[in-house]
Write an enzyme that holds these catalytic residues in place. Structure first.
Site, short mmCIF file in Angstrom:
data_model
loop_
_atom_site.label_atom_id
_atom_site.label_comp_id
_atom_site.label_asym_id
_atom_site.label_seq_id
_atom_site.Cartn_x
_atom_site.Cartn_y
_atom_site.Cartn_z
N PHE A 37 0.82 -1.22 0.00
CA PHE A 37 0.00 0.00 0.00
C PHE A 37 0.86 1.28 0.00
CE2 PHE A 37 -2.27 2.80 3.31
CZ PHE A 37 -2.83 3.63 2.35
N LEU A 43 6.21 -10.12 -2.63
CA LEU A 43 4.86 -10.39 -3.13
C LEU A 43 4.15 -11.40 -2.23
CD1 LEU A 43 5.43 -10.46 -7.02
CD2 LEU A 43 4.78 -8.54 -5.56
N THR A 54 6.13 3.16 12.71
CA THR A 54 4.73 3.46 13.01
C THR A 54 4.58 4.08 14.39
OG1 THR A 54 2.65 2.35 13.59
CG2 THR A 54 4.60 1.00 13.65
N ASP A 55 3.52 4.86 14.57
CA ASP A 55 3.26 5.43 15.90
C ASP A 55 2.87 4.34 16.91
OD1 ASP A 55 0.71 4.84 14.91
OD2 ASP A 55 -0.14 6.80 15.36
N GLU A 56 2.53 3.13 16.39
CA GLU A 56 2.07 2.08 17.30
C GLU A 56 3.18 1.60 18.24
OE1 GLU A 56 -0.58 -0.82 15.55
OE2 GLU A 56 -1.13 0.57 13.96
N TYR A 73 2.74 -7.06 16.39
CA TYR A 73 3.14 -6.20 15.26
C TYR A 73 3.97 -5.02 15.75
CZ TYR A 73 2.66 -2.24 12.05
OH TYR A 73 2.93 -1.13 11.27
N ALA A 125 5.44 -4.55 18.56
CA ALA A 125 6.68 -4.97 19.23
C ALA A 125 7.76 -5.29 18.20
CB ALA A 125 6.41 -6.19 20.10
N LYS A 146 7.96 -3.94 15.20
CA LYS A 146 8.40 -2.66 14.61
C LYS A 146 9.31 -1.92 15.59
CE LYS A 146 7.34 -1.03 11.14
NZ LYS A 146 7.87 -1.15 9.77
N ASN A 192 -2.51 5.35 7.95
CA ASN A 192 -2.67 5.87 6.59
C ASN A 192 -3.98 5.38 5.97
OD1 ASN A 192 0.51 6.25 4.91
ND2 ASN A 192 0.08 6.51 7.06
P1 NAD Z 1 1.39 -3.60 3.26
O1 NAD Z 1 1.09 -4.81 4.09
O2 NAD Z 1 0.33 -3.04 2.40
O3 NAD Z 1 2.64 -3.90 2.31
C1 NAD Z 1 3.78 -4.58 2.76
C2 NAD Z 1 4.59 -5.00 1.55
O4 NAD Z 1 5.79 -5.65 2.02
C3 NAD Z 1 3.86 -5.99 0.65
O5 NAD Z 1 4.01 -5.62 -0.72
C4 NAD Z 1 4.58 -7.31 0.92
O6 NAD Z 1 4.59 -8.18 -0.20
C5 NAD Z 1 5.98 -6.84 1.27
N1 NAD Z 1 6.71 -7.80 2.11
C6 NAD Z 1 6.24 -8.45 3.22
N2 NAD Z 1 7.17 -9.28 3.70
C7 NAD Z 1 8.26 -9.14 2.90
C8 NAD Z 1 9.57 -9.73 2.90
N3 NAD Z 1 9.92 -10.64 3.82
N4 NAD Z 1 10.45 -9.33 1.94
C9 NAD Z 1 10.08 -8.43 1.00
N5 NAD Z 1 8.86 -7.86 0.94
C10 NAD Z 1 7.97 -8.21 1.89
O7 NAD Z 1 1.95 -2.53 4.30
P2 NAD Z 1 1.75 -0.94 4.33
O8 NAD Z 1 0.47 -0.63 5.01
O9 NAD Z 1 2.03 -0.40 2.98
O10 NAD Z 1 2.92 -0.54 5.33
C11 NAD Z 1 4.23 -0.27 4.83
C12 NAD Z 1 5.13 0.13 5.98
O11 NAD Z 1 4.61 1.30 6.62
C13 NAD Z 1 5.24 -0.94 7.07
O12 NAD Z 1 6.59 -0.99 7.49
C14 NAD Z 1 4.34 -0.43 8.18
O13 NAD Z 1 4.80 -0.85 9.43
C15 NAD Z 1 4.48 1.08 8.01
N6 NAD Z 1 3.30 1.87 8.43
C16 NAD Z 1 2.05 1.56 7.98
C17 NAD Z 1 0.97 2.36 8.36
C18 NAD Z 1 -0.41 2.08 7.84
O14 NAD Z 1 -1.36 2.75 8.27
N7 NAD Z 1 -0.61 1.16 6.90
C19 NAD Z 1 1.18 3.46 9.20
C20 NAD Z 1 2.46 3.74 9.65
C21 NAD Z 1 3.54 2.94 9.25
P1 TYD Z 2 -6.55 -1.30 11.30
O1 TYD Z 2 -6.99 -0.70 10.00
O2 TYD Z 2 -6.34 -2.77 11.38
O3 TYD Z 2 -5.24 -0.51 11.75
P2 TYD Z 2 -4.44 -0.53 13.18
O4 TYD Z 2 -4.90 -1.69 13.96
O5 TYD Z 2 -3.01 -0.69 12.74
O6 TYD Z 2 -4.73 0.79 13.82
O7 TYD Z 2 -7.61 -0.90 12.41
C1 TYD Z 2 -7.94 0.45 12.65
C2 TYD Z 2 -8.91 0.47 13.80
O8 TYD Z 2 -10.14 -0.12 13.38
C3 TYD Z 2 -8.46 -0.32 15.01
O9 TYD Z 2 -8.89 0.36 16.20
C4 TYD Z 2 -9.20 -1.65 14.88
C5 TYD Z 2 -10.48 -1.25 14.19
N1 TYD Z 2 -11.09 -2.25 13.29
C6 TYD Z 2 -12.44 -2.58 13.42
O10 TYD Z 2 -13.15 -2.07 14.30
N2 TYD Z 2 -12.96 -3.47 12.54
C7 TYD Z 2 -12.22 -4.06 11.56
O11 TYD Z 2 -12.75 -4.89 10.79
C8 TYD Z 2 -10.83 -3.71 11.43
C9 TYD Z 2 -9.97 -4.35 10.38
C10 TYD Z 2 -10.30 -2.79 12.32
#
Ligand code: NAD
Ligand code: TYD
Length: 339
Positions: free
Chosen positions: A14, A38, A128-130, A155, A157, A159, A185
């Site tokens: 993403f 992938l 991540t802020d988590e 997760y 932990a 990160k 995001n």
């Molecule tokens: P995502 O799950 O959509 O994408 C992760 C990608 O990493 C995938 O394309 C997957 O194929 C690849 N991948 C997984 N394991 C792999 C490996 N062993 N080797 C190579 N590639 C591998 O994740 P995202 O939501 O795009 O998050 C990206 C980064 O941003 C992560 O590090 C996450 O911790 C961080 N992040 C995400 C959010 C959020 O809201 N999604 C917020 C803050 C930080």
């Molecule tokens: P999520 O998108 O999984 O992100 P994160 O857990 O990393 O914050 O979840 C966002 C919030 O939404 C979280 O408080 C859990 C809640 N949630 C639901 O209530 N229902 C759902 O089906 C999902 C996936 C998340």
């Protein structure tokens, strides 16, 4: 101008996927290498429009595979590494933590070794802020870069562990690193297991939306393109060794988010189904990004403009998310949440 080589890990996911497209469009003088295993979350169809460009390269590899990663770095001698690749879903980390340790911790350490070996200009670790744990519901409290790390889920932990390794490689070996810690995001190409795309896709299909617990947990939402711009800034202007929080002050309860989507799509709130709470469910996240704002960043989307754009994107790109939920995800949510 000499061309620079940029390795983006997780560029089929993403945020990494959005960042690949952002960099290809913004910096044609960079050679972009997208390295991704992938996994279930990786998908290359999103890059159809850029895959024939001369400055785009794809490498299928596991970041935890030391031999492949080291030899790739020796061959390509990357200038920049922007590291997104991770297992990213909290719910999956609760049922299967092992792969989170392998990819997020070991994979990051392998990349750090490779970056040290070739002497990169910058290693940006996307965290991540988590990692800070949770806040209570007092709206005047925020995570700053000095907030202690108190991760609650496997997760977060994993990160936090990777953040500490990145910090150690800077302190011990002088590796030029930055760590970014962004809030939740949303935006195009968000995998439909996460709250916002799950809600949009299910509401469009007139299916129930599972809300964990009472729906009062709060997340601080940032549009993915604002995250990309922040990372670009940190990559070029970040002070080595520093951590930067990223967030746009868009705190919403989960129930507010789901209702906004349902109402925008003109559907009934009867689609909401309260289900069993997530184990260890963090109450509230909220980011103070003053440090990054001082470096010159500010978000361009409000939650209202961003969610409207995102809903429209899901309406216009049904084919992309339908192929995911009708393929390997058929029945997954029904089983997981009994909805
Ligand atoms: P995502 O799950 O959509 O994408 C992760 C990608 O990493 C995938 O394309 C997957 O194929 C690849 N991948 C997984 N394991 C792999 C490996 N062993 N080797 C190579 N590639 C591998 O994740 P995202 O939501 O795009 O998050 C990206 C980064 O941003 C992560 O590090 C996450 O911790 C961080 N992040 C995400 C959010 C959020 O809201 N999604 C917020 C803050 C930080
Ligand atoms: P999520 O998108 O999984 O992100 P994160 O857990 O990393 O914050 O979840 C966002 C919030 O939404 C979280 O408080 C859990 C809640 N949630 C639901 O209530 N229902 C759902 O089906 C999902 C996936 C998340």
């Amino acid at each position: 101008m000499t061309r620079k080589k940029v390795l983006i890990t997780g560029g089929a996911g993403f945020i990494g996927g959005n960042f690949v497209q952002y960099m290809i469009n913004k910096s044609p003088s960079y050679d972009i290498f997208n390295l991704d295993l992938l996994t279930y979350a990786g998908d290359l169809t999103k890059h159809r429009d850029i895959e024939s460009k001369k400055n785009y390269h794809f490498v299928k590899a596991d970041i935890a595979d030391r031999d492949i990663i080291i030899s790739l770095f020796e061959n390509e001698k990357f200038d920049y590494v922007v590291h997104f690749a991770a297992e990213s879903h909290v719910d999956r980390s609760i049922t299967d933590p092992g792969v989170f340790v392998k990819t997020n911790v070991l994979g990051t350490q392998v990349l750090l070794d490779a970056a040290k070996l070739v002497g990169v200009t910058k290693f940006v670790h996307v965290s991540t802020d988590e990692v800070y744990g949770e806040l209570d519901f007092d709206p005047t409290t925020f995570f700053t870069e000095d907030t202690p790390l108190q991760p609650n889920s496997p997760y977060s932990a994993s990160k936090a562990s990777s953040d500490l390794l990145v910090r150690a490689y800077h302190e011990t070996y002088g590796l030029p690193v930055n760590i970014t810690r962004c809030s939740n995001n949303y935006g195009p190409y968000h995998f439909p297991e996460k709250l916002i795309p799950l809600t949009i896709s299910r509401v469009l299909n007139n299916q129930k939306v599972p809300i964990y617990g009472d729906g009062k947990n709060i997340r601080d939402w940032l549009h993915v393109l604002d995250h990309c711009a922040a990372i670009d800034l940190v990559m070029h202007e970040g002070v080595n060794g520093e951590v930067y929080n990223i967030g746009g002050h868009n705190e919403r309860t989960n129930l507010e988010v789901v209702k906004t989507i349902i109402n925008t799509l003109g559907k009934s709130e009867d689609l909401i189904k309260f289900v069993k709470d997530r184990l260890g469910h963090d109450k509230r996240y909220a980011i103070d990004s003053t440090k990054l704002e001082k470096l010159g960043w500010k978000p361009t989307f409000t939650f209202e403009t961003g969610i409207a754009q995102t809903i429209q994107w899901y309406l216009d790109n049904k084919e992309w998310w339908e192929q995911i939920i009708s393929g390997k995800y058929q029945g997954y949510f029904e089983k997981q949440y009994n909805v």
